[in-house]
Design an enzyme around this catalytic site. Structure first.
Site, short mmCIF file in Angstrom:
data_model
loop_
_atom_site.label_atom_id
_atom_site.label_comp_id
_atom_site.label_asym_id
_atom_site.label_seq_id
_atom_site.Cartn_x
_atom_site.Cartn_y
_atom_site.Cartn_z
N HIS A 86 0.85 -1.20 0.00
CA HIS A 86 0.00 0.00 0.00
C HIS A 86 0.87 1.24 0.00
O HIS A 86 1.90 1.29 0.69
CB HIS A 86 -0.92 0.05 1.22
CG HIS A 86 -1.76 1.29 1.25
ND1 HIS A 86 -2.93 1.41 0.53
CD2 HIS A 86 -1.58 2.48 1.88
CE1 HIS A 86 -3.43 2.62 0.73
NE2 HIS A 86 -2.64 3.28 1.53
N ASP A 165 -15.96 1.33 7.30
CA ASP A 165 -14.94 2.28 6.84
C ASP A 165 -15.51 3.24 5.81
O ASP A 165 -15.25 4.45 5.86
CB ASP A 165 -13.75 1.53 6.26
CG ASP A 165 -12.76 2.48 5.57
OD1 ASP A 165 -12.21 3.34 6.28
OD2 ASP A 165 -12.55 2.36 4.36
N ARG A 172 -16.04 11.56 7.91
CA ARG A 172 -14.77 12.25 8.18
C ARG A 172 -14.55 13.37 7.18
O ARG A 172 -14.06 14.44 7.51
CB ARG A 172 -13.60 11.25 8.12
CG ARG A 172 -13.46 10.35 9.33
CD ARG A 172 -12.50 9.20 9.04
NE ARG A 172 -11.16 9.68 8.73
CZ ARG A 172 -10.25 8.97 8.07
NH1 ARG A 172 -10.55 7.76 7.62
NH2 ARG A 172 -9.06 9.47 7.85
N SER A 187 -8.49 3.05 8.58
CA SER A 187 -9.05 2.98 7.24
C SER A 187 -8.18 2.15 6.30
O SER A 187 -8.67 1.29 5.57
CB SER A 187 -9.23 4.39 6.68
OG SER A 187 -9.80 4.36 5.39
N LYS A 191 -8.76 -2.52 5.48
CA LYS A 191 -9.01 -3.08 4.15
C LYS A 191 -7.94 -4.10 3.77
O LYS A 191 -8.24 -5.12 3.14
CB LYS A 191 -9.09 -1.96 3.12
CG LYS A 191 -10.31 -1.06 3.29
CD LYS A 191 -10.49 -0.10 2.14
CE LYS A 191 -9.53 1.07 2.17
NZ LYS A 191 -9.87 2.03 3.23
#
Length: 360
Positions: A86, A165, A172, A187, A191
């Site tokens: 990520h 989320d 948010r 968040s 995932k």
């Protein structure tokens, strides 16, 4: 918890007290089943934003968000071989498009769930969709089939994956609570944890072209995400990388796909290639697939040098909907990539005619 008072939980966090695992789970479950009001979600998010989350609270929040919906499941024989990457995002960041097939060529499975653009940066899915026919929305059954035959896939998040989320992020966004490190961690890692992977490498970017501007904040986020990932049983490692200048030479979805292909052909820019190799080496090492990060880097580099990573990219494109002839043409060494990617070709034509200059 048999009976939950959401106002009491909000009050507790507002008063700078630490929430228990059961309390966090009750709140997240309330978000998922719509038993907590949007105004209460906003109030809790602001209490978390102002008073921060401890490492333990962050891990519990991440776990609860992961369990708020479906999680992926894989054949038992894949255990220990599932990995992912990520990035917090930056200008010209097309690393995932290169790294996923390179890792698959190293023998691991890569069920990469990616996102779309954030602020000024294009998302991985947006880039892939510039390839005519490429499908990023697939069923979990199709995802399993692609990974079994190709070794990797890059797809979008389904509505059933981490639904809490999705709702929290929307609130948010309108309550000015996006840039809290604990909430960011929850968040992102929830995932990745829902993918049921064994190892994860994080590319946390800082600088002028990144979401995080300074290295100290980036380091804090990296430590929090690594701690949360490890706390959920994922072997997690992070690299801090500068984004004070674009990565590679191409910026723009179709142009970045073109640069992806060139890099997989061994003709990419050094900064992009080096980052792919660094991230892949660290991931293979932490996953136990290489005895050291140095050996892991060699393995990733070899897949690009010998063409096996490019072959996986081509195979992935076909498996995700691209016409086989177009996929082969895109990856062929003697093909003009711009002729296969219409959007990139249009930009090339525009530049060749100096139309951009004619406006001045």
């Amino acid at each position: 918890m048999s009976s939950v008072s959401f106002p009491a939980l909000i009050t507790k966090k507002r008063n700078k007290e630490e929430l228990s695992r059961d309390e966090i789970e009750a709140f997240v479950n309330g978000i998922a089943n719509n038993s907590v009001q949007d105004s209460q979600i906003g109030a809790m998010l602001m209490a978390m934003y102002l008073n921060d989350l401890t490492m333990r609270e962050t891990t519990d929040l991440t776990r609860a968000m992961m369990n708020s919906g479906d999680t992926l499941s894989w054949p038992e024989e894949w255990k220990g071989n599932l990995v992912d990457k990520h990035s917090t995002g930056g200008v010209g960041d097309k690393v995932s498009l290169i790294l996923a097939p390179a890792l698959a060529a190293c023998g691991v499975k890569v069920p990469m769930i990616s996102g779309r653009g954030l602020e000024h940066t294009g998302g991985t899915l947006d880039k892939l969709e510039s390839i005519p026919g490429f499908q990023v929305s697939v069923t979990s059954e199709k995802m399993l089939d692609i990974i079994e035959t190709v070794g990797c896939c890059i797809v979008g998040q389904t509505k059933k994956l981490c639904p809490a989320d999705s709702k929290m992020y929307a609130i948010r966004d309108v309550t000015a609570t996006v840039d809290n490190l604990g909430l960011i961690t929850g968040s992102i890692i929830s995932k990745k944890a829902a993918e049921k992977i064994d190892a994860l490498v994080l590319d946390v970017k800082f600088g002028n072209g990144a979401f995080l501007k300074d290295i100290d904040t980036a380091r804090k986020l990296a430590r929090m995400m690594v701690g949360s990932g490890n706390g959920l049983g994922i072997n997690t490692v992070s690299l801090l990388t500068s984004m004070n200048s674009p990565l590679g030479k191409m910026v723009g979805n179709a142009l970045e796909v073109a640069e992806t292909v060139w890099t997989l052909q061994g003709n990419g820019p050094d900064d992009l290639l080096n980052l792919v190799i660094e991230l892949g080496g660290e991931l293979l090492s932490v996953a136990g697939k290489a005895p050291s990060s140095e050996e892991g880097r060699r393995m990733v580099k070899d897949t690009i040098s010998d063409g096996t990573a490019l072959a996986r990219f081509c195979h992935m494109a076909k498996a995700q909907g691209v016409d086989p002839a177009k996929a082969d043409a895109l990856c062929a060494p003697d093909t003009d990539v711009f002729s296969v990617l219409p959007r990139a070709g249009a930009i090339k034509e525009l530049l060749s005619r100096n139309r951009l200059c004619d406006r001045y």
